[in-house]
Design a protein around this motif. Sequence first.
Motif, PDB file in Angstrom:
ATOM      1  N   VAL A 200     -14.160 -36.696 -11.890  1.00 33.81           N
ATOM      2  CA  VAL A 200     -14.483 -35.568 -12.409  1.00 33.81           C
ATOM      3  C   VAL A 200     -13.738 -35.153 -13.568  1.00 33.81           C
ATOM      4  N   ASP A 201     -12.595 -35.108 -13.906  1.00 39.15           N
ATOM      5  CA  ASP A 201     -11.793 -34.389 -14.680  1.00 39.15           C
ATOM      6  C   ASP A 201     -12.018 -35.427 -16.055  1.00 39.15           C
TER       7      ASP A 201
ATOM      8  N   LYS B  91     -21.027 -32.330 -16.948  1.00 36.50           N
ATOM      9  CA  LYS B  91     -20.482 -31.550 -15.738  1.00 36.50           C
ATOM     10  C   LYS B  91     -21.067 -32.221 -14.377  1.00 36.50           C
ATOM     11  N   VAL B  92     -20.121 -32.011 -13.506  1.00 36.91           N
ATOM     12  CA  VAL B  92     -20.396 -32.756 -12.019  1.00 36.91           C
ATOM     13  C   VAL B  92     -20.681 -31.657 -11.098  1.00 36.91           C
TER      14      VAL B  92
ATOM     15  N   LYS C 244     -25.616 -35.396 -19.002  1.00 36.89           N
ATOM     16  CA  LYS C 244     -25.243 -34.040 -19.285  1.00 36.89           C
ATOM     17  C   LYS C 244     -24.553 -33.591 -17.944  1.00 36.89           C
TER      18      LYS C 244
ATOM     19  N   LYS D  66     -12.334 -30.567 -10.777  1.00 39.31           N
ATOM     20  CA  LYS D  66     -13.024 -29.167 -11.435  1.00 39.31           C
ATOM     21  C   LYS D  66     -14.646 -29.403 -11.365  1.00 39.31           C
ATOM     22  N   VAL D  67     -15.194 -29.297 -10.329  1.00 41.80           N
ATOM     23  CA  VAL D  67     -16.629 -29.358 -10.174  1.00 41.80           C
ATOM     24  C   VAL D  67     -17.136 -28.211 -10.804  1.00 41.80           C
ATOM     25  N   ALA D  68     -18.357 -28.106 -11.467  1.00 42.50           N
ATOM     26  CA  ALA D  68     -19.149 -27.034 -12.189  1.00 42.50           C
ATOM     27  C   ALA D  68     -19.895 -26.356 -10.802  1.00 42.50           C
TER      28      ALA D  68
ATOM     29  N   ASN E 142     -15.453 -34.170 -17.289  1.00 38.59           N
ATOM     30  CA  ASN E 142     -15.228 -33.113 -18.055  1.00 38.59           C
ATOM     31  C   ASN E 142     -14.716 -33.145 -19.562  1.00 38.59           C
ATOM     32  N   ALA E 143     -13.747 -34.078 -19.695  1.00 42.78           N
ATOM     33  CA  ALA E 143     -13.128 -34.178 -20.795  1.00 42.78           C
ATOM     34  C   ALA E 143     -14.202 -34.815 -21.999  1.00 42.78           C
ATOM     35  N   LYS E 144     -15.244 -35.483 -21.221  1.00 41.48           N
ATOM     36  CA  LYS E 144     -16.485 -35.863 -22.389  1.00 41.48           C
ATOM     37  C   LYS E 144     -17.832 -35.066 -22.292  1.00 41.48           C
ATOM     38  N   GLY E 145     -17.369 -33.807 -21.652  1.00 46.97           N
ATOM     39  CA  GLY E 145     -18.586 -32.897 -21.672  1.00 46.97           C
ATOM     40  C   GLY E 145     -19.509 -32.966 -20.492  1.00 46.97           C
TER      41      GLY E 145
END
Length: 363
Positions: A118-119, A127-128, A102, A138-140, A122-125
């Motif tokens: 990272v992108d 979070k980085v 996750k 777009k890191v969390a 994110n597309a697979k849900g």
Amino acid sequence: MIRPMRVAATGTAAVSLALALTACGQTVATQTPAAGGDGGEGIGLLLPESTSSTRYDTFDKPLIEKTVAGLCSKCTVSYANAGGDANAQKKQFDDLVAKGVKVILLDPVDAKLTAPWVDAANAKGVKVVAYDRLAQGKVAAYVSFDNQRTGQLQGQSLLDALGPKASSANVVMIDGAESDPNAAQFKTGAHLALDGKVKIAYEQSGEWKPEVATAKTNEAIQSLGKNGIQAVYAANDGMAAAVIDALKAAGIKNVPVGGQDASIDAIRRVLTGEQAYTIYKPYKPETDAAGTIAVQLAEGMDISTTATSSTDSGGLHIPSLLLTPIVVTKSRVEATVVAGGLYKASDICTQQYEEACAEAGVK
């Protein structure tokens, strides 16, 4: 541009972070479950290398695992070290995404390469969280130390070591890897402290590799001459050790050399006077924050109570926690790395260093 809220790097950080999660309904566990795909909250941990700094496997990994285990009974941690190879780290990252974690805590080998990773995550849900170095994309969240401040402390400490000789000093700078955004911030901070007060006579990247730092130091010696170097800024302790050995081999003495990371060999060099200073970035507050944020994200919780500042990255405002580094000189070893619990005096003061420890009051 970084807009940090500096946080005191003390043991109280761990208590505060733990309370933040407990208040949100988390239970404390004594150990992490062994299985990863049976309903547990998977967290990936990717660290960059193990050659120029021993900190990652010795401190970061076990401390993060302990924090995660203590905050989340169903969370698991999958770990890999890239060994300085960005391609290997990309495969490790992809493997974690495929495994269904996750959250991924990512300390990138080369931050410039990470945006597509990272992108895609994110597309697979997934979070980085950028850990220690700011990954692109777009890191969390981002957890690190105030890197520009670290560089300023390095530069000022070198000036302090030079004393009145600073105004006529030629300084050699051996910077970190150009692929590492932290290295650029260290360099910026060091220049803020040094520019206009010394002459930067030679500056090159040591790429975080001791062998490269050796080569660059030898090149500086050849260019400037044995009497043409009055001090050396080395971006970390691994490169500082290489610089010191290269200066010794050339018969150059009494040249202050500084580093960063507070590795135990560097602490011993500081005690014997071979190294002027190092920078102590207490691992536990950083690992506590990283582990806490990872658990909060895995559980779908709000991270704003932990990530209390913001970092601008390519137009993105990344929730961040930036901690304050500490200078370690000979007189401050006891009050910093020993009092802070990084090392016991007995770990540092082996027979070879007993006299130096006694002189510095390390006991």
